[in-house]
Design a protein around this motif. Structure first.
Motif, mmCIF file in Angstrom:
data_model
loop_
_atom_site.group_PDB
_atom_site.id
_atom_site.type_symbol
_atom_site.label_atom_id
_atom_site.label_comp_id
_atom_site.label_asym_id
_atom_site.label_seq_id
_atom_site.Cartn_x
_atom_site.Cartn_y
_atom_site.Cartn_z
ATOM 1 N N LEU A 31 9.418 -1.400 2.289
ATOM 2 C CA LEU A 31 10.271 -0.654 3.468
ATOM 3 C C LEU A 31 10.381 0.510 3.164
ATOM 4 O O LEU A 31 9.709 1.347 3.839
ATOM 5 N N LEU A 32 10.179 1.554 2.126
ATOM 6 C CA LEU A 32 9.797 2.952 2.316
ATOM 7 C C LEU A 32 8.136 2.898 2.382
ATOM 8 O O LEU A 32 8.462 3.802 2.908
ATOM 9 N N ARG A 33 6.925 1.869 2.198
ATOM 10 C CA ARG A 33 6.198 2.587 2.647
ATOM 11 C C ARG A 33 5.771 2.258 4.430
ATOM 12 O O ARG A 33 5.372 3.465 4.636
ATOM 13 N N GLU A 34 6.199 1.364 4.656
ATOM 14 C CA GLU A 34 6.666 1.145 5.818
ATOM 15 C C GLU A 34 7.100 2.277 6.840
ATOM 16 O O GLU A 34 6.289 3.613 7.582
ATOM 17 N N GLY A 61 7.932 3.291 -7.857
ATOM 18 C CA GLY A 61 8.706 4.744 -6.734
ATOM 19 C C GLY A 61 7.473 5.317 -6.340
ATOM 20 O O GLY A 61 7.069 6.365 -5.736
ATOM 21 N N LEU A 62 7.466 5.680 -7.846
ATOM 22 C CA LEU A 62 6.020 6.726 -8.399
ATOM 23 C C LEU A 62 4.349 6.539 -7.292
ATOM 24 O O LEU A 62 3.936 7.296 -6.813
ATOM 25 N N ILE A 68 1.869 7.727 -1.052
ATOM 26 C CA ILE A 68 2.079 8.389 0.583
ATOM 27 C C ILE A 68 0.868 9.584 0.709
ATOM 28 O O ILE A 68 0.337 10.286 1.733
ATOM 29 N N TRP A 69 0.877 10.561 -0.987
ATOM 30 C CA TRP A 69 0.420 11.397 -0.790
ATOM 31 C C TRP A 69 -1.158 11.656 -0.626
ATOM 32 O O TRP A 69 -1.769 12.295 0.079
ATOM 33 N N ALA A 72 -2.032 10.753 3.153
ATOM 34 C CA ALA A 72 -1.645 12.167 3.987
ATOM 35 C C ALA A 72 -3.035 13.109 3.767
ATOM 36 O O ALA A 72 -3.185 13.206 4.306
ATOM 37 N N ALA A 73 -3.050 12.669 2.705
ATOM 38 C CA ALA A 73 -4.882 13.906 2.588
ATOM 39 C C ALA A 73 -5.392 13.511 3.045
ATOM 40 O O ALA A 73 -6.681 13.520 3.838
ATOM 41 N N GLU A 74 -5.688 11.842 3.821
ATOM 42 C CA GLU A 74 -7.042 10.823 4.240
ATOM 43 C C GLU A 74 -6.539 11.269 5.427
ATOM 44 O O GLU A 74 -7.413 12.020 6.357
ATOM 45 N N ALA A 75 -5.701 11.645 6.331
ATOM 46 C CA ALA A 75 -4.733 12.557 7.847
ATOM 47 C C ALA A 75 -5.073 13.771 7.116
ATOM 48 O O ALA A 75 -4.809 14.165 8.747
#
Length: 120
Positions: A31-34, A61-62, A68-69, A72-75
């Motif tokens: 759910l967090l990933r989504e 969680g880590l 997501i880091w 984000a970098a890819e984006a």
């Protein structure tokens, strides 16, 4: 007992502030990933994860934070953490993730450090 996670976001200037609430563990990671991926799509180059309402975070969680880091970098988005609870700070340090994921004491400090404002 897992505390159901939630993700709420607001835009301030060019920063997207994402409040993560609840446990970050193996049960909540899908759910967090989504939710985090949805919020990343809304970001405009700088995303702050406010971790102040995260009572528990395990290795899963880590893993979500690192994932997501990377997304984000890819984006082309800079992702930083703010208000990280002491227990999570310790886990970041023990795993060496504190050298990858920048963390700030407050959301305001994280916003100040955004690209183009003379910060990181």
């Amino acid at each position: 007992m897992t505390t159901e996670p939630s993700v709420q976001a607001k835009t301030t200037g060019t920063s997207l502030i994402v409040q993560v609430s609840g446990d970050m563990d193996w049960e909540t990671t899908p759910l967090l990933r989504e939710h985090l991926l949805d919020e990343l799509a809304r970001s405009q180059g700088h995303m702050v994860l406010d971790m102040s309402a995260v009572p528990f975070c395990d290795s899963a969680g880590l893993n979500v934070l690192l994932w997501i880091w990377r997304k984000a970098a890819e984006a082309g988005t800079v992702l930083v953490l703010a208000c990280v609870p002491l227990k999570v700070q310790r886990m970041l340090a023990m795993t060496g993730m504190d050298t990858v994921l920048r963390a700030y004491d407050s959301v305001a400090a994280a916003e100040e450090a955004r690209p183009g404002r003379g910060g990181a």
